[in-house]
Design an enzyme around this catalytic site. Sequence first.
Site, PDB file in Angstrom:
ATOM      1  N   LYS A 148      12.769  -2.067 -10.861  1.00 15.06           N
ATOM      2  CA  LYS A 148      12.630  -1.103 -11.961  1.00 15.06           C
ATOM      3  C   LYS A 148      11.305  -0.367 -11.742  1.00 15.06           C
ATOM      4  CE  LYS A 148      13.455   0.523 -16.168  1.00 15.06           C
ATOM      5  NZ  LYS A 148      14.642   1.401 -16.363  1.00 15.06           N
TER       6      LYS A 148
ATOM      7  N   ARG B 181      -7.097 -11.712   1.716  1.00 15.61           N
ATOM      8  CA  ARG B 181      -8.328 -11.360   2.432  1.00 15.61           C
ATOM      9  C   ARG B 181      -9.438 -11.077   1.411  1.00 15.61           C
ATOM     10  NH1 ARG B 181      -5.304  -6.504   1.975  1.00 15.61           N
ATOM     11  NH2 ARG B 181      -6.442  -4.997   0.701  1.00 15.61           N
TER      12      ARG B 181
ATOM     13  N   GLY C 244       0.796  -1.221   0.000  1.00 11.79           N
ATOM     14  CA  GLY C 244       0.000   0.000   0.000  1.00 11.79           C
ATOM     15  C   GLY C 244       0.829   1.272   0.000  1.00 11.79           C
TER      16      GLY C 244
HETATM   17  C1  MV4 Z   1       5.328   0.177  -8.336  1.00 10.90           C
HETATM   18  C2  MV4 Z   1       5.060   1.218  -9.255  1.00 10.90           C
HETATM   19  C3  MV4 Z   1       5.871   1.310 -10.359  1.00 10.90           C
HETATM   20  N1  MV4 Z   1       6.896   0.460 -10.535  1.00 10.90           N
HETATM   21  N2  MV4 Z   1       6.339  -0.665  -8.574  1.00 10.90           N
HETATM   22  C4  MV4 Z   1       2.054   1.423  -5.066  1.00 10.90           C
HETATM   23  C5  MV4 Z   1       1.538   0.644  -3.915  1.00 10.90           C
HETATM   24  C6  MV4 Z   1       2.310  -0.596  -3.849  1.00 10.90           C
HETATM   25  N3  MV4 Z   1       1.426  -1.719  -3.800  1.00 10.90           N
HETATM   26  C7  MV4 Z   1       3.161  -0.635  -5.067  1.00 10.90           C
HETATM   27  N4  MV4 Z   1       2.922   0.582  -5.798  1.00 10.90           N
HETATM   28  C8  MV4 Z   1       3.583   0.841  -6.952  1.00 10.90           C
HETATM   29  N5  MV4 Z   1       4.595   0.001  -7.237  1.00 10.90           N
HETATM   30  C9  MV4 Z   1       7.107  -0.510  -9.637  1.00 10.90           C
HETATM   31  N6  MV4 Z   1       8.124  -1.351  -9.823  1.00 10.90           N
HETATM   32  C10 MV4 Z   1       4.014   2.086  -8.982  1.00 10.90           C
HETATM   33  C11 MV4 Z   1       3.268   1.922  -7.819  1.00 10.90           C
HETATM   34  C12 MV4 Z   1       2.222   2.861  -7.624  1.00 10.90           C
HETATM   35  C13 MV4 Z   1       0.883   2.486  -7.697  1.00 10.90           C
HETATM   36  C14 MV4 Z   1       0.500   1.178  -7.918  1.00 10.90           C
HETATM   37  C15 MV4 Z   1      -0.823   0.828  -7.983  1.00 10.90           C
HETATM   38  C16 MV4 Z   1      -1.788   1.806  -7.837  1.00 10.90           C
HETATM   39  C17 MV4 Z   1      -1.450   3.106  -7.597  1.00 10.90           C
HETATM   40  C18 MV4 Z   1      -0.111   3.474  -7.516  1.00 10.90           C
HETATM   41  C19 MV4 Z   1       0.219   4.798  -7.286  1.00 10.90           C
HETATM   42  C20 MV4 Z   1       1.540   5.147  -7.218  1.00 10.90           C
HETATM   43  C21 MV4 Z   1       2.530   4.175  -7.368  1.00 10.90           C
END
Ligand code: MV4
Length: 446
Positions: free
Chosen positions: A202, A293, A165
């Site tokens: 990445k 969940r 999150g």
């Molecule tokens: C990322 C990403 C881009 N690249 N991982 C946000 C919450 C966490 N579960 C992981 N997240 C992200 N991981 C990589 N390698 C971008 C996000 C991210 C995001 C992911 C899903 C929904 C909204 C988001 C908002 C900002 C960043």
Amino acid sequence: MMFKKILIANRGEIALRVIRTCREMGIKTVAVYSTADKDSLHVKFADEAVCIGKPASIDSYLNIPHIMAAAEITNADAVHPGYGFLAENAKFSQICADHGIKFIGPTPEMINKMGDKITAKETMIKAGVPVVPGGKGLLESIDHAKISAKEVGYPVILKATAGGGGKGMRVVWNESEIEKAYTDAKIEAAASVKNDGIYMEKFVEEPRHIEIQIAGDQYGNVCHLSERDCSIQRRHQKLVEESPSPFMTKELRQKMGDAAIKAASAINYESVGTIEFLVDKHRNFYFMEMNTRIQVEHCVTEEVVSFDLIKEQIKIAMGERISGRNYEPQMHAIECRINAEDPYNDFRPSPGKITVLHTPGGHGVRVDSHVYAGYVIPPYYDSMIGKLITVAQTREEAIDTMYRALSEYVIEGVKTTIPFHLQLMQNEDFRKGNFTTKFLESFKMK
Ligand code: MV4
């Protein structure tokens, strides 16, 4: 084994949601509540109710001894944890098992494997599920981070292994930023998840967040129930979810569904769960996390595959078999989260008394909510008032129905996210399905 009585270790709309299904299944229910929730509907609708402590979550909905005592004195056979609170707490799952009370969810081992993100990623690589390319294991030092980032290639993202999150996350665009990002991520991770272990991936730019609902039984059968698009988020809080995803194709669903089944099978997953993926603009997809969940947004899946996921979850916990086939969306469903927050003021929480309430209805409208006129939204928990879900044959119609339903919804006394959703439903890019997880960063309220 049939459950005679289930204790619901939660509050609000999800407690009510579980009580409703139990009623239909002829299972008795026990509500637990904090002193702040004594006038809540879950307390009134359950067959029995036990007060478990003071308002702060730590003294009530997170207090394992109090909840176990309530289960013992009411003679409950099983505990439903809902979402949030203790839903992904391996210790709680273990303690239930130790007391001969069935935890309606996965075993502690399954929760632990997915709770530690590095372990989860390694498990997925072994199972042949695509993961985001990145460094191997924990980052040991700033120099290690620098070397890893050169190999992976900027931009990179640092994440907390005990996170999820968005906690302890930092995006790093070039080497000049890495020292500060590494230090900040470690401090934030230590503070928020009590574990300063961080790892590198990445950075996938402008991804979509698409998740696959799965179900697995105690006999190794796993199926998927299609996807939900959860890209409309703000500071890692989902505001709108839908199924099917407007970005989905039959071919991609097949591939992501297969990957999700592989992921769940790799840990012999039992219960309902969700595999979260990042999907890039070329439709490459990568495993991100598994949620062990039932989720807030499970309702959109229920509407498109005509399934009661709570009933399914309870049946699996009772040892029933699942059919083993996968399910495709037959309809289009959208969910808007109606929160007591002010969308004109940075979504600031707006707890207080609901003085006037009119709930929408009509064809294609579902409202899952625990509030009533005169109800006071306490300041101690999340600010959800309810979920408004619409279902129709096409996405366009589901949006039109949503706009109509939002226009009927009257909630006075607190600020709500309804004005935000009304504007979103009229947004051209949203209507075209043209959005990523960055969409709300540039969305401005009129
Ligand atoms: C990322 C990403 C881009 N690249 N991982 C946000 C919450 C966490 N579960 C992981 N997240 C992200 N991981 C990589 N390698 C971008 C996000 C991210 C995001 C992911 C899903 C929904 C909204 C988001 C908002 C900002 C960043």
